[in-house]
Motif scaffolding. Structure first.
Motif, PDB file in Angstrom:
ATOM      1  N   LEU A  12       0.830  -1.205   0.000  1.00 40.61           N
ATOM      2  CA  LEU A  12       0.000   0.000   0.000  1.00 40.61           C
ATOM      3  C   LEU A  12       0.865   1.257   0.000  1.00 40.61           C
ATOM      4  N   HIS A  13       1.948   1.228   0.773  1.00 38.00           N
ATOM      5  CA  HIS A  13       2.854   2.382   0.815  1.00 38.00           C
ATOM      6  C   HIS A  13       3.521   2.583  -0.545  1.00 38.00           C
ATOM      7  N   LEU A  14       3.948   1.493  -1.167  1.00 33.87           N
ATOM      8  CA  LEU A  14       4.576   1.602  -2.482  1.00 33.87           C
ATOM      9  C   LEU A  14       3.563   2.053  -3.532  1.00 33.87           C
ATOM     10  N   SER A  15       2.338   1.563  -3.449  1.00 35.37           N
ATOM     11  CA  SER A  15       1.294   2.010  -4.382  1.00 35.37           C
ATOM     12  C   SER A  15       1.069   3.511  -4.257  1.00 35.37           C
ATOM     13  N   SER A  16       1.032   3.985  -3.018  1.00 35.66           N
ATOM     14  CA  SER A  16       0.861   5.416  -2.778  1.00 35.66           C
ATOM     15  C   SER A  16       2.012   6.208  -3.390  1.00 35.66           C
ATOM     16  N   TYR A  17       3.220   5.682  -3.245  1.00 35.78           N
ATOM     17  CA  TYR A  17       4.398   6.338  -3.826  1.00 35.78           C
ATOM     18  C   TYR A  17       4.297   6.384  -5.351  1.00 35.78           C
ATOM     19  N   LEU A  18       3.891   5.283  -5.964  1.00 32.37           N
ATOM     20  CA  LEU A  18       3.815   5.230  -7.425  1.00 32.37           C
ATOM     21  C   LEU A  18       2.827   6.255  -7.970  1.00 32.37           C
ATOM     22  N   ILE A  19       1.634   6.329  -7.377  1.00 31.59           N
ATOM     23  CA  ILE A  19       0.613   7.225  -7.935  1.00 31.59           C
ATOM     24  C   ILE A  19       0.876   8.685  -7.583  1.00 31.59           C
ATOM     25  N   SER A  20       1.803   8.925  -6.648  1.00 31.13           N
ATOM     26  CA  SER A  20       2.096  10.297  -6.222  1.00 31.13           C
ATOM     27  C   SER A  20       3.363  10.855  -6.862  1.00 31.13           C
ATOM     28  N   THR A  21       4.016  10.069  -7.713  1.00 32.99           N
ATOM     29  CA  THR A  21       5.305  10.468  -8.272  1.00 32.99           C
ATOM     30  C   THR A  21       5.204  10.562  -9.790  1.00 32.99           C
ATOM     31  N   PRO A  22       5.059  11.764 -10.336  1.00 32.82           N
ATOM     32  CA  PRO A  22       4.880  11.917 -11.794  1.00 32.82           C
ATOM     33  C   PRO A  22       5.977  11.251 -12.615  1.00 32.82           C
ATOM     34  N   GLU A  23       7.228  11.310 -12.129  1.00 31.85           N
ATOM     35  CA  GLU A  23       8.322  10.704 -12.886  1.00 31.85           C
ATOM     36  C   GLU A  23       8.133   9.191 -13.009  1.00 31.85           C
ATOM     37  N   LEU A  24       7.655   8.579 -11.942  1.00 31.91           N
ATOM     38  CA  LEU A  24       7.429   7.131 -11.987  1.00 31.91           C
ATOM     39  C   LEU A  24       6.246   6.784 -12.870  1.00 31.91           C
ATOM     40  N   ILE A  25       5.194   7.581 -12.783  1.00 32.76           N
ATOM     41  CA  ILE A  25       4.034   7.338 -13.644  1.00 32.76           C
ATOM     42  C   ILE A  25       4.465   7.379 -15.105  1.00 32.76           C
ATOM     43  N   ALA A  26       5.303   8.368 -15.440  1.00 32.45           N
ATOM     44  CA  ALA A  26       5.793   8.489 -16.813  1.00 32.45           C
ATOM     45  C   ALA A  26       6.676   7.308 -17.196  1.00 32.45           C
ATOM     46  N   SER A  27       7.452   6.802 -16.220  1.00 34.95           N
ATOM     47  CA  SER A  27       8.361   5.695 -16.523  1.00 34.95           C
ATOM     48  C   SER A  27       7.624   4.360 -16.640  1.00 34.95           C
ATOM     49  N   ILE A  28       6.423   4.275 -16.091  1.00 37.75           N
ATOM     50  CA  ILE A  28       5.636   3.034 -16.164  1.00 37.75           C
ATOM     51  C   ILE A  28       4.789   2.992 -17.427  1.00 37.75           C
ATOM     52  N   LYS A  29       4.284   4.137 -17.850  1.00 32.87           N
ATOM     53  CA  LYS A  29       3.380   4.180 -18.997  1.00 32.87           C
ATOM     54  C   LYS A  29       4.054   3.613 -20.247  1.00 32.87           C
ATOM     55  N   GLY A  30       3.411   2.618 -20.831  1.00 30.76           N
ATOM     56  CA  GLY A  30       3.924   2.013 -22.047  1.00 30.76           C
ATOM     57  C   GLY A  30       5.095   1.076 -21.839  1.00 30.76           C
ATOM     58  N   LYS A  31       5.448   0.797 -20.582  1.00 31.14           N
ATOM     59  CA  LYS A  31       6.619  -0.037 -20.300  1.00 31.14           C
ATOM     60  C   LYS A  31       6.194  -1.401 -19.746  1.00 31.14           C
ATOM     61  N   ARG A  32       7.194  -2.279 -19.613  1.00 34.26           N
ATOM     62  CA  ARG A  32       6.956  -3.628 -19.107  1.00 34.26           C
ATOM     63  C   ARG A  32       7.413  -3.702 -17.654  1.00 34.26           C
TER      64      ARG A  32
END
Length: 357
Positions: free
Chosen positions: A161-181
């Motif tokens: 849950l803490h990591l999920s919160s970090y992922l959705i709160s970090t624009p750089e990570l969201i950008a790095s996940i989009k379209g990636k594996r």
């Protein structure tokens, strides 16, 4: 019922209460709406429609025992909020629901402990705009049962849950996940994997766990959230050759951009195998980033993980994402009684010879 008659503050309170309720938080951890809000007939009907009404959504509601556990004090709080008995009313729908639940046969404690229940998570960052329909992830969990292999992957733990919160709160990570594996180690109920597939735009997610029973439940949760086509799910035993796994049998040229793992450092005995798999990943995908979220229950266990990473010359960086006290959390609620740390790990500057002594 329209929401226009409810103030923004009242809506904020009852939406927060709903998120906590659907995540099955203990009653003492709920942010109960204020007396002023509960006194409103519009707020009472909103609560009935979104938390207790069984039409169409009963399949995803909390178990009856939990509904009764929350509705009883809620009705008491509504009664105590009444100022003018002639003007202020108590919802007939809520009263009828309470009566139905009180007279419904309930499973005993032992039976209830064995049942799987719906838990609904709302992946909203603190800066998310107010939405009439909030994003949700629905997972079937059993919070009391340890799987046949002795693992605890049938419930979602705080580190995920803490990591999920970090992922959705970090624009750089969201950008790095989009379209990636993305690959997840020790996926458990699949919260992180399903979040990446359904809300963060990953092109493909590989969810793995070492327990076949947990993997079967993962398939179900992926299907419930309509992301099965975007996910590959299977057993992965740490410490065994990565290239001999089903991932490479299915696609010998399989690639990976990001690896996630939450609460995978729980036992000192699994650390060597976990780090061996991480080393394999760096050898196959030198530029991959591994993000580990660790609940520090035992300092010796985590020290063993840190030592193993240092011995393999991994680049380990602790992420600056402090825990938010539970009473200040607005979604993805989790206890902060025990420290949780997030680490970004990348390959050594010079790959280590796997045959070196």
């Amino acid at each position: 019922m329209t929401q226009g008659s409810l103030s923004e503050e009242a809506l904020r309170q009852i939406r927060l209460f709903r998120r906590q309720y659907l995540q099955l938080l203990d009653a003492q951890n709920l942010a109960w709406p204020s007396s002023e809000t509960l006194r409103s007939s519009q707020a009472q009907e909103w609560i009935y429609e979104h938390l207790f009404q069984t039409d169409d959504v009963s399949h995803f509601l909390p178990p009856e025992r939990y509904r009764l556990l929350i509705l009883k004090p809620l009705m008491s709080k509504i009664e105590n909020s009444i100022v003018d008995p002639e003007e202020d009313e108590i919802s007939d729908n809520l009263m009828s629901t309470l009566a139905e639940l009180m007279f419904s046969p309930m499973p005993d404690d032992a039976t209830a402990a064995q049942q799987r229940n719906w838990v609904t998570y709302t992946p909203l960052s603190k800066d998310s705009p107010s939405l009439d329909k909030e994003p949700e992830l629905k997972l079937l969990e059993n919070r009391a049962v340890i799987s046949g292999a002795g693992t605890t992957g049938l419930r979602t733990w705080e580190a995920a849950l803490h990591l999920s919160s970090y992922l959705i709160s970090t624009p750089e990570l969201i950008a790095s996940i989009k379209g990636k594996r993305v690959i997840e180690l020790g996926a458990g109920t699949g919260l992180l994997s399903i979040l990446c597939a359904s809300h963060l735009g990953a092109s493909q997610v590989v969810a793995t766990d070492g327990d076949e029973g947990v993997v079967q439940a993962l398939h179900e949760n992926a299907a419930f959230n309509d992301v099965k086509d975007a996910m590959d799910i299977g057993v992965l035993w740490w410490g065994r050759a990565l290239k001999g796994s089903w991932m490479f049998e299915k696609d010998p040229s399989v690639s990976c951009d990001l690896v996630l793992g939450a609460d995978v450092t729980y036992d000192k005995a699994v650390i060597p195998a976990l780090v061996s798999t991480m080393r394999d990943m760096f050898e196959v995908w030198p530029h991959v980033q591994i993000i580990i979220s660790a609940t520090i229950r035992n300092s010796d266990t985590f020290a063993a993980f840190e030592y193993a990473c240092a011995h393999n010359e991994f680049n380990v960086h602790e992420v600056d994402y402090p825990l938010i006290p539970m009473e200040q959390q607005t979604s993805l609620f989790h206890s902060t009684a025990v420290s949780i740390k997030i680490f970004s790990i990348t390959a050594p500057a010079k790959q280590r010879d796997p045959y070196a002594i």
